[in-house]
Design a protein around this motif. Structure first.
Motif, PDB file in Angstrom:
ATOM      1  N   VAL A  79     -13.567   2.865   7.037  1.00  0.00           N
ATOM      2  CA  VAL A  79     -13.374   3.596   5.778  1.00  0.00           C
ATOM      3  C   VAL A  79     -13.997   4.989   5.868  1.00  0.00           C
ATOM      4  O   VAL A  79     -14.929   5.220   6.630  1.00  0.00           O
ATOM      5  CB  VAL A  79     -13.955   2.831   4.566  1.00  0.00           C
ATOM      6  CG1 VAL A  79     -13.330   1.460   4.443  1.00  0.00           C
ATOM      7  CG2 VAL A  79     -15.461   2.743   4.621  1.00  0.00           C
TER       8      VAL A  79
ATOM      9  N   PHE B 182      -3.498   1.838   7.875  1.00  0.00           N
ATOM     10  CA  PHE B 182      -2.960   2.552   6.720  1.00  0.00           C
ATOM     11  C   PHE B 182      -2.931   4.053   6.999  1.00  0.00           C
ATOM     12  O   PHE B 182      -3.958   4.623   7.361  1.00  0.00           O
ATOM     13  CB  PHE B 182      -3.812   2.283   5.476  1.00  0.00           C
ATOM     14  CG  PHE B 182      -3.905   0.823   5.124  1.00  0.00           C
ATOM     15  CD1 PHE B 182      -2.858   0.187   4.476  1.00  0.00           C
ATOM     16  CD2 PHE B 182      -5.037   0.094   5.447  1.00  0.00           C
ATOM     17  CE1 PHE B 182      -2.945  -1.161   4.165  1.00  0.00           C
ATOM     18  CE2 PHE B 182      -5.133  -1.244   5.127  1.00  0.00           C
ATOM     19  CZ  PHE B 182      -4.085  -1.880   4.486  1.00  0.00           C
TER      20      PHE B 182
ATOM     21  N   VAL C 131      -4.410   5.908  -2.633  1.00  0.00           N
ATOM     22  CA  VAL C 131      -5.689   5.617  -1.985  1.00  0.00           C
ATOM     23  C   VAL C 131      -5.775   4.121  -1.731  1.00  0.00           C
ATOM     24  O   VAL C 131      -5.406   3.314  -2.583  1.00  0.00           O
ATOM     25  CB  VAL C 131      -6.879   6.053  -2.875  1.00  0.00           C
ATOM     26  CG1 VAL C 131      -8.203   5.716  -2.224  1.00  0.00           C
ATOM     27  CG2 VAL C 131      -6.808   7.531  -3.207  1.00  0.00           C
ATOM     28  N   ILE C 132      -6.293   3.764  -0.564  1.00  0.00           N
ATOM     29  CA  ILE C 132      -6.519   2.365  -0.215  1.00  0.00           C
ATOM     30  C   ILE C 132      -8.007   2.093  -0.396  1.00  0.00           C
ATOM     31  O   ILE C 132      -8.836   2.850   0.107  1.00  0.00           O
ATOM     32  CB  ILE C 132      -6.160   2.087   1.271  1.00  0.00           C
ATOM     33  CG1 ILE C 132      -4.824   2.704   1.682  1.00  0.00           C
ATOM     34  CG2 ILE C 132      -6.246   0.600   1.572  1.00  0.00           C
ATOM     35  CD1 ILE C 132      -3.637   2.298   0.886  1.00  0.00           C
ATOM     36  N   ALA C 133      -8.355   1.031  -1.100  1.00  0.00           N
ATOM     37  CA  ALA C 133      -9.766   0.675  -1.306  1.00  0.00           C
ATOM     38  C   ALA C 133     -10.027  -0.708  -0.730  1.00  0.00           C
ATOM     39  O   ALA C 133      -9.459  -1.702  -1.188  1.00  0.00           O
ATOM     40  CB  ALA C 133     -10.126   0.701  -2.785  1.00  0.00           C
ATOM     41  N   LEU C 134     -10.884  -0.756   0.279  1.00  0.00           N
ATOM     42  CA  LEU C 134     -11.346  -2.036   0.811  1.00  0.00           C
ATOM     43  C   LEU C 134     -12.577  -2.432   0.008  1.00  0.00           C
ATOM     44  O   LEU C 134     -13.561  -1.694  -0.037  1.00  0.00           O
ATOM     45  CB  LEU C 134     -11.681  -1.925   2.291  1.00  0.00           C
ATOM     46  CG  LEU C 134     -10.536  -1.521   3.222  1.00  0.00           C
ATOM     47  CD1 LEU C 134     -11.006  -1.520   4.677  1.00  0.00           C
ATOM     48  CD2 LEU C 134      -9.341  -2.437   3.046  1.00  0.00           C
TER      49      LEU C 134
ATOM     50  N   LYS D 223      -3.141   6.517   5.127  1.00  0.00           N
ATOM     51  CA  LYS D 223      -3.610   7.179   3.905  1.00  0.00           C
ATOM     52  C   LYS D 223      -5.129   7.145   3.861  1.00  0.00           C
ATOM     53  O   LYS D 223      -5.770   6.511   4.691  1.00  0.00           O
ATOM     54  CB  LYS D 223      -3.064   6.454   2.664  1.00  0.00           C
ATOM     55  CG  LYS D 223      -1.571   6.470   2.566  1.00  0.00           C
ATOM     56  CD  LYS D 223      -1.102   5.774   1.313  1.00  0.00           C
ATOM     57  CE  LYS D 223       0.418   5.804   1.303  1.00  0.00           C
ATOM     58  NZ  LYS D 223       0.966   5.302   0.085  1.00  0.00           N
ATOM     59  N   GLU D 224      -5.665   7.784   2.850  1.00  0.00           N
ATOM     60  CA  GLU D 224      -7.104   7.773   2.600  1.00  0.00           C
ATOM     61  C   GLU D 224      -7.551   6.326   2.350  1.00  0.00           C
ATOM     62  O   GLU D 224      -6.988   5.626   1.506  1.00  0.00           O
ATOM     63  CB  GLU D 224      -7.416   8.628   1.376  1.00  0.00           C
ATOM     64  CG  GLU D 224      -8.842   8.607   0.931  1.00  0.00           C
ATOM     65  CD  GLU D 224      -9.752   9.460   1.795  1.00  0.00           C
ATOM     66  OE1 GLU D 224     -10.964   9.283   1.695  1.00  0.00           O
ATOM     67  OE2 GLU D 224      -9.234  10.289   2.559  1.00  0.00           O
ATOM     68  N   VAL D 225      -8.561   5.883   3.083  1.00  0.00           N
ATOM     69  CA  VAL D 225      -9.110   4.535   2.892  1.00  0.00           C
ATOM     70  C   VAL D 225     -10.585   4.678   2.545  1.00  0.00           C
ATOM     71  O   VAL D 225     -11.355   5.277   3.295  1.00  0.00           O
ATOM     72  CB  VAL D 225      -8.946   3.655   4.156  1.00  0.00           C
ATOM     73  CG1 VAL D 225      -9.511   2.256   3.903  1.00  0.00           C
ATOM     74  CG2 VAL D 225      -7.489   3.565   4.576  1.00  0.00           C
TER      75      VAL D 225
ATOM     76  N   ALA E  70       0.811  -1.215   0.000  1.00  0.00           N
ATOM     77  CA  ALA E  70       0.000   0.000   0.000  1.00  0.00           C
ATOM     78  C   ALA E  70       0.848   1.269   0.000  1.00  0.00           C
ATOM     79  O   ALA E  70       0.350   2.355  -0.330  1.00  0.00           O
ATOM     80  CB  ALA E  70      -0.939  -0.003   1.194  1.00  0.00           C
TER      81      ALA E  70
ATOM     82  N   ALA F  10      -8.944  -0.294   8.631  1.00  0.00           N
ATOM     83  CA  ALA F  10      -8.452   0.865   7.875  1.00  0.00           C
ATOM     84  C   ALA F  10      -7.405   1.662   8.649  1.00  0.00           C
ATOM     85  O   ALA F  10      -6.574   2.343   8.043  1.00  0.00           O
ATOM     86  CB  ALA F  10      -9.618   1.766   7.488  1.00  0.00           C
TER      87      ALA F  10
END
Length: 144
Positions: A120, A88, A66-69, A90-92, A61, A85
């Motif tokens: 998130v 991380f 951007v992190i996307a779950l 960063k933006e999740v 990551a 989340a």
């Protein structure tokens, strides 16, 4: 567009999302290792399913904006741990996939609840094959 990493269970739609965002033809294949696209990082579902691989997700990551779950609303399992989340820096975001296949709206709401419990910031409801919600997701990702 920013680079996004897709994290989720096997079969939740990560590879299809990568193919859609990179305007590639849909081709189903089991992701065996981390795969890099122009705008996306596709991770194997086993990385989410086995906590021994969480460190690999964290390291991978680092290359994403951007992190996307990703959560499949047709799944019966809750597989994203609470507050996941927060690991991380960063933006999740959360992405609920396969919304046109949901048995009812309650399944989409359950997926939303699971993603919110995971921590998130924003949630997108999409169906990649039917092209539902993809424009909204792309618009958001283009902000970074």
């Amino acid at each position: 567009m920013s680079r996004v990493i897709f994290i989720g269970k096997t079969g939740c739609g990560k590879t299809t999302l990568c193919q859609k965002l990179n305007e590639l033809e849909f081709e189903y294949k089991k992701t065996q290792a981390v795969e890099l696209y122009d705008n996306a990082i596709d991770t194997p579902g086993e990385y989410m399913e086995n906590r021994n691989y969480y460190n690999a997700l964290i390291v991978t990551a680092a290359d994403a904006d951007v992190i996307a779950l990703v959560y499949d609303c047709t799944s019966e399992e809750g597989y994203i741990p609470p507050a996941f989340a927060s690991i991380f820096p960063k933006e999740v975001i959360g992405i609920i996939t396969k919304i046109s296949l949901a048995k009812n709206k309650e399944h989409i709401e359950i997926a939303k609840d699971k993603l919110e419990i995971a921590g998130v910031g924003r949630i997108f409801k999409v169906d990649t094959i039917q092209n539902i919600g993809i424009d909204k997701l792309l618009k958001y990702l283009n902000q970074f």
